[in-house]
Design an enzyme around this catalytic site. Structure first.
Site, mmCIF file in Angstrom:
data_model
loop_
_atom_site.group_PDB
_atom_site.id
_atom_site.type_symbol
_atom_site.label_atom_id
_atom_site.label_comp_id
_atom_site.label_asym_id
_atom_site.label_seq_id
_atom_site.Cartn_x
_atom_site.Cartn_y
_atom_site.Cartn_z
ATOM 1 N N GLU A 135 0.807 -1.225 0.000
ATOM 2 C CA GLU A 135 0.000 0.000 0.000
ATOM 3 C C GLU A 135 0.838 1.272 0.000
ATOM 4 O O GLU A 135 0.522 2.209 0.726
ATOM 5 C CB GLU A 135 -0.912 0.033 1.237
ATOM 6 C CG GLU A 135 -1.892 -1.095 1.308
ATOM 7 C CD GLU A 135 -2.660 -1.108 2.623
ATOM 8 O OE1 GLU A 135 -3.869 -1.365 2.568
ATOM 9 O OE2 GLU A 135 -2.058 -0.886 3.680
HETATM 10 C C1 TNX Z 1 -4.128 -3.877 4.897
HETATM 11 S S1 TNX Z 1 -2.494 -6.085 4.263
HETATM 12 C C2 TNX Z 1 -2.851 -3.604 5.334
HETATM 13 C C3 TNX Z 1 -2.633 -3.196 6.732
HETATM 14 C C4 TNX Z 1 -3.922 -3.047 7.471
HETATM 15 C C5 TNX Z 1 -4.850 -4.168 7.109
HETATM 16 C C6 TNX Z 1 -6.114 -4.181 7.885
HETATM 17 C C7 TNX Z 1 -1.437 -5.122 4.200
HETATM 18 C C8 TNX Z 1 -0.251 -5.655 3.668
HETATM 19 N N1 TNX Z 1 -1.721 -3.887 4.618
HETATM 20 O O1 TNX Z 1 -1.888 -2.004 6.786
HETATM 21 O O2 TNX Z 1 -3.649 -3.067 8.829
HETATM 22 O O3 TNX Z 1 -5.145 -4.107 5.738
HETATM 23 O O4 TNX Z 1 -6.847 -5.321 7.623
#
Ligand code: TNX
Length: 521
Positions: free
Chosen positions: A332
């Site tokens: 992300e």
């Molecule tokens: C996605 S999964 C994220 C996290 C969040 C999570 C909550 C991922 C690699 N990144 O930063 O905590 O969703 O479900």
């Protein structure tokens, strides 16, 4: 037994001889042999045999590989049985024997366990094999063996011969200690719980926007400032010193678990950017963040100091992490343009190698490298991902954590008070009903390294919260990672899972009593 069957049996009993045999066979009580999670590869019941652990039993070793596993077992059984259970280096008399010479079919993590009238004989060729056998033996004993105080026996183990080995090498659990901080004792409690299901990797998510949780000696403000708060705004020394971290790593290792530390870069970095002005392109510190949004932060890709920072962190963490893996996040990075993301990974990935470690990362990173030794961790909600499929084709092994299946922070149903639902509602059956080796297009059985269940903690604050979300889905992940594909069957799995309830009650685990599972009283 159905009423019809009972009536038929009664009739037979009245009719006379021979019927007793039928009665015994039909009424053979269920034993802990039917209750194992994960399911062993081969299990042969020996109903004519029962082993009873007695006050004079010894835990007998004939291989140094079994020392730590034996100590682990003794540590569990001494308080509940009240027996001395000395560990000896001679194999003699009644008790539990841990020895080498297992069938090569058991591989590097498997074991054989044979219950005889006077001994439980465990054979394994590695420490991992002995750890795994010990976890099986725990489940073969009555649930009260898990108690921390002395209980009344008898301590019986049903007769059986087991030959076991895992489907996948990597069976993982992740805990996010950044969104909410958990003390070393809370982390150890979770490590104990995951170990019981033969989880062999513990992934610690140590940095994010909301907190930097490990002391880095060359960048002390990271914890002084970045480790001073968490989601919701609580303040304190919310980080681990390097000594505390080393102690956690050793604690996990004493349970057969390798720790994988994660520092999430180049996004999810607000805590670092709040600690050091120079990590920001504009040279200004960011405010500390106590909310739960994602995707707003990025390291400054074109500043040299960014790479000094990344190298210092990798060097210090590598030096106190005996395991071969370092997780660099990479997810992300919504505030890092694609070209910058590539530039960043081109510099960061070789640094992991330079300090002798293998990279694990959230799957996005794998589009930036042709290095087939790196491990992409798939966390998507789709069953296609071109970059991950291309990496698998090149030879990378994929770690499977699809969010809509095995994210432990997803709500079970719409009434679940804790958790999030961006990937959907994930009831226990949903978390079980997928095949890690045939889930992602272009990622077949041989391309899969294993299964990890992550627990993100935006809404999770206490050990009780952790346990409510992880139980029973963490054991589901363990089953998917360990049990052979051929035994994958919800109707047969659900009662085995339900049979864990008495154990969890003794252990004080407040699990989610899903209506999908027939819970044992
Ligand atoms: C996605 S999964 C994220 C996290 C969040 C999570 C909550 C991922 C690699 N990144 O930063 O905590 O969703 O479900």
């Amino acid at each position: 037994m159905t009423t019809k069957l009972k009536a038929a049996l009664a009739a037979l009993l009245i009719a006379g001889s021979g019927a007793l045999v039928t009665e015994t066979a039909a009424a053979a009580p269920a034993t802990t042999l039917q209750e194992l999670v994960p399911q062993p590869a081969q299990l042969q019941p020996r109903p004519e045999i029962t082993f009873t652990l007695t006050a004079t039993a010894k835990i007998q070793l004939s291989t140094p590989d079994a020392r730590q596993p034996a100590e682990l077992l003794a540590g569990i059984l001494r308080p509940s049985t009240g027996y001395a259970l000395p560990i000896t280096d001679t194999v003699q008399g009644d008790g539990i024997v841990l020895t080498s010479g297992a069938d090569p079919k058991t591989g590097p993590e498997g074991y054989q366990l044979d219950v005889t009238p006077k001994q439980v004989v465990i054979r394994a060729n590695t420490p991992a094999g002995h750890f795994n056998a010990v976890q099986t033996l725990r489940q073969l004993l009555p649930a009260k063996a898990e108690a921390k105080t002395k209980q009344q026996g008898p301590w019986q183990v049903p007769g059986a011969s087991i030959l076991d080995h895992p489907r996948y090498h990597h069976r993982g659990a992740m805990l996010d200690v950044s969104r909410h901080f958990f003390t070393p004792d809370q982390v150890k409690r979770y490590i104990d719980q995951i170990a019981a299901f033969k989880i062999n990797y513990f992934h610690l998510h140590l940095s994010d926007d909301q907190g930097w949780r490990l002391e880095i000696k060359s960048w002390p403000e990271l914890t002084k400032i970045g480790g001073s708060t968490e989601v919701g705004g609580r303040t304190g020394k919310l980080f681990y010193t390097q000594d505390q971290y080393k102690d956690l790593v050793a604690y996990a290792a004493a349970r057969g678990i390798t720790t994988i530390p994660e520092f999430d870069v180049p996004g999810h970095t607000n805590a670092a950017q709040a600690s050091y002005a120079e990590l920001n392109c504009d040279g200004k510190k960011r405010p500390l963040y106590t909310g739960t949004e994602v995707g707003f932060s990025s390291l400054c890709i074109n500043k040299e100091i960014t790479y000094k920072f990344v190298e210092d962190v990798i060097r210090e963490v590598a030096a106190i992490t005996p395991g071969p893996y370092l997780h660099i996040g990479g997810d992300e990075a919504l505030s890092t343009p694609d070209a910058d993301y590539q530039t960043f990974m081109n510099r960061a990935l070789p640094l992991v190698k330079k300090y002798g470690k293998t990279t694990v990362g959230w799957h996005e990173f794998v589009k930036t490298t042709k290095d087939t030794s790196t491990i992409p961790q798939f966390w998507g909600t789709t069953t296609t991902d071109e970059n991950v499929a291309a990496a698998a084709k090149r030879g990378n092994k994929v770690l499977m954590s699809p969010a809509n299946r095995i994210y432990l922070d997803m709500k079970y149903d719409k009434n679940t008070k804790l958790g999030l639902d961006w990937a959907g509602l994930v009831e226990v059956k949903d978390s079980y009903s997928w095949n890690p080796g045939a889930y992602l297009k272009g990622v077949a059985e041989q391309n899969v390294r294993g299964v990890e269940a992550p627990l993100w903690t935006e809404t999770i604050k206490t050990s009780q919260d952790i346990e409510y979300m992880a139980f029973p889905r963490l054991p589901v992940a363990a089953e998917l990672g360990w049990a052979q594909a051929s035994v994958h069957n919800w109707d047969r799995f659900a009662p085995r899972l339900g049979a864990q309830a008495p154990r969890w009650k003794v252990q004080g685990i407040g699990f989610y009593a899903s209506p999908q599972v027939p819970w044992k009283k």
